[in-house]
Design a protein around this motif. Structure first.
Motif, short mmCIF file in Angstrom:
data_model
loop_
_atom_site.label_atom_id
_atom_site.label_comp_id
_atom_site.label_asym_id
_atom_site.label_seq_id
_atom_site.Cartn_x
_atom_site.Cartn_y
_atom_site.Cartn_z
N ILE A 101 -7.08 -5.63 -1.99
CA ILE A 101 -8.02 -6.33 -2.87
C ILE A 101 -8.00 -7.84 -2.64
O ILE A 101 -9.05 -8.44 -2.37
CB ILE A 101 -7.74 -5.97 -4.34
CG1 ILE A 101 -7.99 -4.48 -4.57
CG2 ILE A 101 -8.62 -6.81 -5.28
CD1 ILE A 101 -7.61 -3.99 -5.97
N PRO A 102 -6.86 -8.52 -2.73
CA PRO A 102 -6.89 -9.97 -2.47
C PRO A 102 -7.30 -10.31 -1.05
O PRO A 102 -7.94 -11.35 -0.81
CB PRO A 102 -5.45 -10.43 -2.76
CG PRO A 102 -4.63 -9.19 -2.72
CD PRO A 102 -5.52 -8.08 -3.15
N LEU A 113 -15.01 -1.98 -3.50
CA LEU A 113 -13.65 -1.66 -3.09
C LEU A 113 -12.81 -1.20 -4.28
O LEU A 113 -11.93 -0.34 -4.13
CB LEU A 113 -13.01 -2.89 -2.44
CG LEU A 113 -11.59 -2.71 -1.90
CD1 LEU A 113 -11.58 -1.66 -0.79
CD2 LEU A 113 -11.05 -4.05 -1.39
N LEU A 114 -13.08 -1.75 -5.45
CA LEU A 114 -12.32 -1.35 -6.64
C LEU A 114 -12.55 0.11 -6.97
O LEU A 114 -11.64 0.80 -7.45
CB LEU A 114 -12.71 -2.23 -7.84
CG LEU A 114 -12.48 -3.73 -7.70
CD1 LEU A 114 -12.90 -4.45 -8.98
CD2 LEU A 114 -11.02 -4.01 -7.38
N TYR A 115 -13.78 0.61 -6.72
CA TYR A 115 -14.08 2.01 -7.00
C TYR A 115 -13.43 2.95 -5.98
O TYR A 115 -13.39 4.16 -6.19
CB TYR A 115 -15.60 2.22 -7.00
CG TYR A 115 -16.26 1.71 -8.26
CD1 TYR A 115 -16.36 2.52 -9.37
CD2 TYR A 115 -16.75 0.41 -8.32
CE1 TYR A 115 -16.96 2.06 -10.53
CE2 TYR A 115 -17.34 -0.06 -9.47
CZ TYR A 115 -17.45 0.77 -10.58
OH TYR A 115 -18.03 0.29 -11.73
N VAL A 116 -12.90 2.38 -4.91
CA VAL A 116 -12.14 3.17 -3.93
C VAL A 116 -10.65 3.06 -4.22
O VAL A 116 -9.92 4.05 -4.30
CB VAL A 116 -12.44 2.71 -2.49
CG1 VAL A 116 -11.56 3.46 -1.50
CG2 VAL A 116 -13.92 2.90 -2.17
N THR A 177 -6.98 -12.22 -8.51
CA THR A 177 -6.52 -11.69 -7.22
C THR A 177 -5.06 -12.06 -6.96
O THR A 177 -4.33 -11.30 -6.30
CB THR A 177 -7.39 -12.20 -6.07
OG1 THR A 177 -7.45 -13.64 -6.11
CG2 THR A 177 -8.80 -11.63 -6.16
N ALA A 178 -4.63 -13.21 -7.46
CA ALA A 178 -3.22 -13.59 -7.30
C ALA A 178 -2.32 -12.64 -8.08
O ALA A 178 -1.25 -12.25 -7.60
CB ALA A 178 -3.01 -15.03 -7.78
N ALA A 184 1.04 -5.87 -5.85
CA ALA A 184 1.35 -5.21 -4.58
C ALA A 184 2.78 -5.48 -4.15
O ALA A 184 3.49 -4.57 -3.68
CB ALA A 184 0.36 -5.68 -3.50
N VAL A 185 3.23 -6.71 -4.31
CA VAL A 185 4.61 -7.07 -3.94
C VAL A 185 5.61 -6.30 -4.79
O VAL A 185 6.67 -5.86 -4.30
CB VAL A 185 4.82 -8.58 -4.08
CG1 VAL A 185 6.30 -8.94 -3.89
CG2 VAL A 185 3.97 -9.34 -3.07
#
Length: 419
Positions: A101-102, A113-116, A177-178, A184-185
């Protein structure tokens, strides 16, 4: 089952000295914190780009449907694959998905992309949750399962409170996004922690497990086990009705505070934050409560006291009293829920635990959405007081019914399933 966390003399060591459990505990905190970051950051991202509440609702609905669908099959995966590997793969998959995403947003908004990403992430998250519940069984011995679940549940509640606050700060300073990048991290760190955990007593595709069945038989195996065990059968039925009468309670409370009592958004948040302390308290107290009072008294008492708390919320107009009663209710939900989950972990054969967990969650939550709709509709039509009195009375009736069932036993973990 091979017991873990034993001292050299055979006695169970305290959880705080159990390396495997503590590493797993840290991984769970990181995973829950990551989930809570996404819980705040994804809706904010949608609002920033579209300004549409409808888009938010649609995305949530699609993701929720994917989670429910994954839950049907998650148990089979958990029972047939190595659980440690499955946990790591789930965390790494979510790291990659949320990391996209980011990266994509660096070239401009990509709502598609969010819907995926979100539905796949929610499906993977469901597999992780089922695996996580079953993994506790492979980390600690039977005598410490309730205490282990209590600690995991308490820290999950803490992370669920602190995570959104941190996500809001990061999103405000650096953008949603941050916050998603941090999410994710967190999954990468969780996977790294689980890599160093060693599970014991796992019957994954082992010689002790029965031969594989047809797919539809595999799906029904968990439900059959729940039905054949006298206590689990009764608990599943009673808890399904309990969630019907209580799932919409938070929405009713918010409506009550805003519509009837004219409170601000800040006060609503304050009441919910105070209430969340009840979840933490109940999680930390459940092990000594069950040990001292026995399973039946702890579970039935939790449902009954929770029902009384719901009734009190409906007749009180005092904000501190409402917050305290909601905290009592959530503490009781924690006690009852952890007792129920711990019992399933104790009595279910290891090779079947994933499917039993999936079957329970599917059955348990099936009436919840309908109940939430009925409860909120009733609050708008007849008032919050009537709805709370009704829901509270229903909980008391559930507790009374349980008194005449095998649930009342102090040590139901010693019972066996019917043939």
């Amino acid at each position: 089952m091979t017991q873990t966390g034993k001292s050299e003399h055979g006695a169970a060591s305290p959880l705080r000295r159990d390396r495997n459990f503590n590493v797993f505990w840290v991984a769970q905190i990181l995973s829950v914190t990551g989930d809570s970051f996404a819980y705040i950051a994804i809706p904010l991202l949608v609002l920033h780009v579209t300004g549409s509440v409808t888009q938010m609702g649609l995305l949530t609905g699609v993701a929720g449907a994917a989670s429910v669908f994954a839950g049907i099959f998650a148990g089979i995966l958990v029972d047939r694959l190595d659980r440690r590997t499955l946990l790591i793969c789930c965390d790494l998959a979510r790291m990659v998905l949320y990391g996209l995403i980011p990266l994509a947003w660096a070239f401009g908004p990509q709502i598609w992309l969010l819907y995926v990403v979100l539905p796949i992430s929610e499906a993977v998250g469901m597999v992780f949750q089922v695996t996580y519940v079953t993994a506790v069984r492979n980390l600690v011995d039977d005598d410490r399962i309730t205490a282990a679940n209590g600690r995991l549940y308490a820290t999950s509640a803490m992370a669920g409170i602190g995570g959104p606050l941190l996500a809001g700060v990061v999103s405000g300073q650096f953008g949603p996004t941050a916050a998603i990048a941090i999410n994710a991290v967190s999954f990468a760190l969780s996977a790294a922690c689980i890599y160093f955990v060693r599970f014991g007593g796992q019957a994954t595709a082992s010689a002790s497990a029965p031969p594989r069945q047809k797919p539809w038989q595999e799906l029904l195996a968990g439900a059959r086990f729940l039905w054949r065990h006298p206590v689990l059968r009764t608990l599943t039925i009673l808890l399904s009705f309990f969630i019907f009468f209580t799932l919409g309670l938070t929405d009713v409370l918010i409506y009550y505070l805003k519509h009837d009592l004219g409170q601000s958004d800040g006060m609503v948040g304050m009441v919910l934050a105070v209430a969340a302390v009840g979840t933490i308290a109940g999680s930390l107290l459940v092990a000594p409560i069950r040990r001292k009072l026995g399973f039946g008294t702890a579970w039935i008492g939790g449902i009954a006291v929770g029902g009384l708390a719901i009734t009190g919320i409906g007749v009180s107009g005092d904000i501190p009293v409402i917050a305290a009663l909601m905290a009592v209710y959530l503490a009781c939900v924690s006690v009852g829920g952890i007792c129920s989950m711990s019992l399933r972990q104790q009595v279910t054969p290891d090779h079947l635990l994933g499917r039993v967990t999936s079957a329970f969650w599917t059955i348990h939550f099936s009436l919840g959405p309908v109940g939430a709709a009925v409860l909120t509709w009733g609050a708008g039509r007849y008032g919050v007081t009537v709805v709370c009195l009704f829901a509270g009375a229903a909980c008391l009736i559930i507790a009374i019914i349980a008194l005449f069932t095998p649930v009342r036993q102090p040590n139901p973990e010693h019972l066996v399933s019917a043939d």
